[in-house]
Design a protein around this motif. Structure first.
Motif, short mmCIF file in Angstrom:
data_model
loop_
_atom_site.label_atom_id
_atom_site.label_comp_id
_atom_site.label_asym_id
_atom_site.label_seq_id
_atom_site.Cartn_x
_atom_site.Cartn_y
_atom_site.Cartn_z
N LEU A 53 9.23 -11.86 -19.38
CA LEU A 53 9.80 -11.35 -20.62
C LEU A 53 9.34 -12.15 -21.84
CD1 LEU A 53 13.48 -10.60 -19.52
CD2 LEU A 53 11.51 -9.06 -19.57
N SER A 77 21.86 -14.62 -18.52
CA SER A 77 20.74 -14.06 -19.28
C SER A 77 19.39 -14.33 -18.64
CB SER A 77 20.74 -14.62 -20.71
OG SER A 77 20.66 -16.02 -20.69
N HIS A 80 16.63 -12.46 -14.11
CA HIS A 80 15.33 -11.95 -13.64
C HIS A 80 14.48 -13.04 -12.99
CE1 HIS A 80 14.61 -13.61 -17.66
NE2 HIS A 80 13.35 -13.74 -17.31
N ASN A 174 13.53 -7.77 -29.79
CA ASN A 174 14.34 -7.09 -28.79
C ASN A 174 13.79 -5.71 -28.44
OD1 ASN A 174 16.15 -9.24 -28.74
ND2 ASN A 174 17.35 -8.39 -30.44
N GLU A 175 13.09 -5.08 -29.37
CA GLU A 175 12.54 -3.76 -29.09
C GLU A 175 11.42 -3.82 -28.07
OE1 GLU A 175 11.31 -2.38 -32.84
OE2 GLU A 175 13.34 -2.17 -33.68
N GLU A 176 10.64 -4.89 -28.10
CA GLU A 176 9.52 -5.01 -27.18
C GLU A 176 9.95 -5.53 -25.82
OE1 GLU A 176 6.62 -7.43 -29.04
OE2 GLU A 176 6.28 -6.06 -30.71
N VAL A 177 11.16 -6.08 -25.72
CA VAL A 177 11.63 -6.61 -24.44
C VAL A 177 11.80 -5.50 -23.42
CG1 VAL A 177 13.56 -7.77 -23.30
CG2 VAL A 177 12.70 -8.63 -25.47
N GLU A 178 12.25 -4.33 -23.84
CA GLU A 178 12.42 -3.21 -22.92
C GLU A 178 11.09 -2.78 -22.31
OE1 GLU A 178 14.32 -0.14 -25.06
OE2 GLU A 178 16.22 -1.23 -25.36
N GLU A 179 10.05 -2.80 -23.11
CA GLU A 179 8.73 -2.44 -22.59
C GLU A 179 8.25 -3.47 -21.57
OE1 GLU A 179 4.22 -1.47 -24.28
OE2 GLU A 179 5.86 -1.96 -25.67
N GLN A 181 10.20 -5.26 -19.69
CA GLN A 181 11.00 -5.08 -18.48
C GLN A 181 10.46 -3.95 -17.61
OE1 GLN A 181 15.03 -4.52 -19.80
NE2 GLN A 181 15.44 -6.72 -20.02
N SER A 182 10.01 -2.88 -18.23
CA SER A 182 9.42 -1.78 -17.45
C SER A 182 8.13 -2.22 -16.76
CB SER A 182 9.15 -0.58 -18.36
OG SER A 182 8.18 -0.92 -19.34
N THR A 185 9.11 -4.38 -13.68
CA THR A 185 9.53 -3.62 -12.49
C THR A 185 8.33 -2.96 -11.80
OG1 THR A 185 9.99 -1.74 -13.98
CG2 THR A 185 11.85 -3.16 -13.38
#
Length: 314
Positions: A53, A77, A80, A174-179, A181-182, A185
């Motif tokens: 991350l 937090s 992962h 924070n917006e780029e953290v979701e990408e 995370q994908s 996975t």
């Protein structure tokens, strides 16, 4: 003294207004994120590691966290992080113009934006004002500007090839953290599939030589056990039992060899004496009879004295 008619109160003094939320200093926030460990909040020192991350850690604090998570309050937090496989040691480039931090005094100026590491291509300092990314395949850290200006599928520092999914932005929003995370996975699922395929290949390689060895024949190291012959009813000859062997079809004496016919390995049959003593058999030679204790030579042989211990005479 006031309140004598000469002072005029303002609206702010008479009406209570909502207080504005405190705004944190951006320079101090960037310095805390780029110069301190995300777990222990200690200053970064080599070896520096990063997660999938984009967070920065000291290797010592990361190992302590993996060993015992209860020591840290912020363990929720960092769920992962399962092991050292989820961390990558960074290959950083030192800043030659970096000066060690001195004791902060009121009369001196301290440059907070001065950092220890820079981009090896462009020379930008890694202080948070510019985007920096880590290549998960090799661990090299490069600036976003360098990767846009010098395009290619190989690392600009070590020359190893990488894929777009291997680019991890450090300390991103924070917006780029979701990408990220994908991508994390997907990468972990691919690792599981690779492990399963490797295990399947190993099992196939182990089964192929075993099948070929069975087709060619029994090996010299491990030969199959020979089955024992099954015996049937026996007959009595001169007080001795002679049993018939079903497997070979030949008679084999069970308790003695008298009065039985036995087949040689060459296929010829041997007629054994029917009498009880070998010395009385007319077909055997004198040298063969002299081997046994029932012969005349053995009876007339001198025996050693009981005091002596010569095995020749015993």
């Amino acid at each position: 003294m006031g309140c004598d008619g000469g002072t005029i109160p303002k609206r702010d003094e008479l009406i209570r207004t909502k207080q504005k939320p405190e705004q944190k200093d951006k320079a101090a926030d960037l310095a805390a994120r780029w110069k301190h460990c995300a777990i222990s909040q200690e200053p970064l020192r080599e070896p520096v590691m990063a997660c999938e991350l984009g967070r920065l850690y000291n290797k010592e604090s990361a190992l302590e966290f993996l060993i015992d998570r209860t020591k840290f309050e912020c363990a929720s937090s960092f769920e992962h992080l399962r092991g050292l496989k989820d961390l990558k040691e960074l290959n950083l480039t030192e800043n030659p113009s970096y000066s060690r931090p001195q004791s902060m005094k009121g009369d001196g100026y301290v440059d907070i934006q001065d950092t220890k590491y820079i981009c090896p291509v462009v020379g930008i300092e890694m202080n948070g004002k510019h985007k920096f990314a880590c290549l998960w395949s090799c661990g090299c850290v490069l600036s976003d500007r360098a990767m846009k200006e010098v395009k290619g599928d190989k690392c600009h520092k070590c020359g190893k090839p990488y894929q777009p999914e291997d680019v991890i932005t450090l300390n991103c929003a924070n917006e780029e953290v979701e990408e990220l995370q994908s991508h994390m996975t997907q990468r972990r699922l691919q690792q599981k599939l690779d492990k399963k395929s490797k295990k399947a290949k190993k099992q196939k390689l182990e089964t192929v030589p075993s099948e070929s060895s069975l087709e060619s024949g029994p090996s010299t190291s491990k030969q199959p056990k020979m089955e024992k012959p099954v015996t049937k009813d026996s007959k009595l000859t001169n007080g001795n039992k002679v049993s018939k062997v079903v497997a070979n079809g030949s008679q084999k004496p069970s308790n003695g060899i008298i009065g039985a016919t036995v087949k040689n390995p060459l296929g010829t049959s041997l007629d054994l004496p029917t009498s009880g003593s070998i010395q009385k058999d007319p077909k055997t030679s004198a040298t063969y009879k002299s081997l046994f204790t029932s012969s005349d030579k053995a009876k007339n042989q001198m025996k050693g004295h009981w005091v002596t211990c010569n095995p020749y005479w015993n």
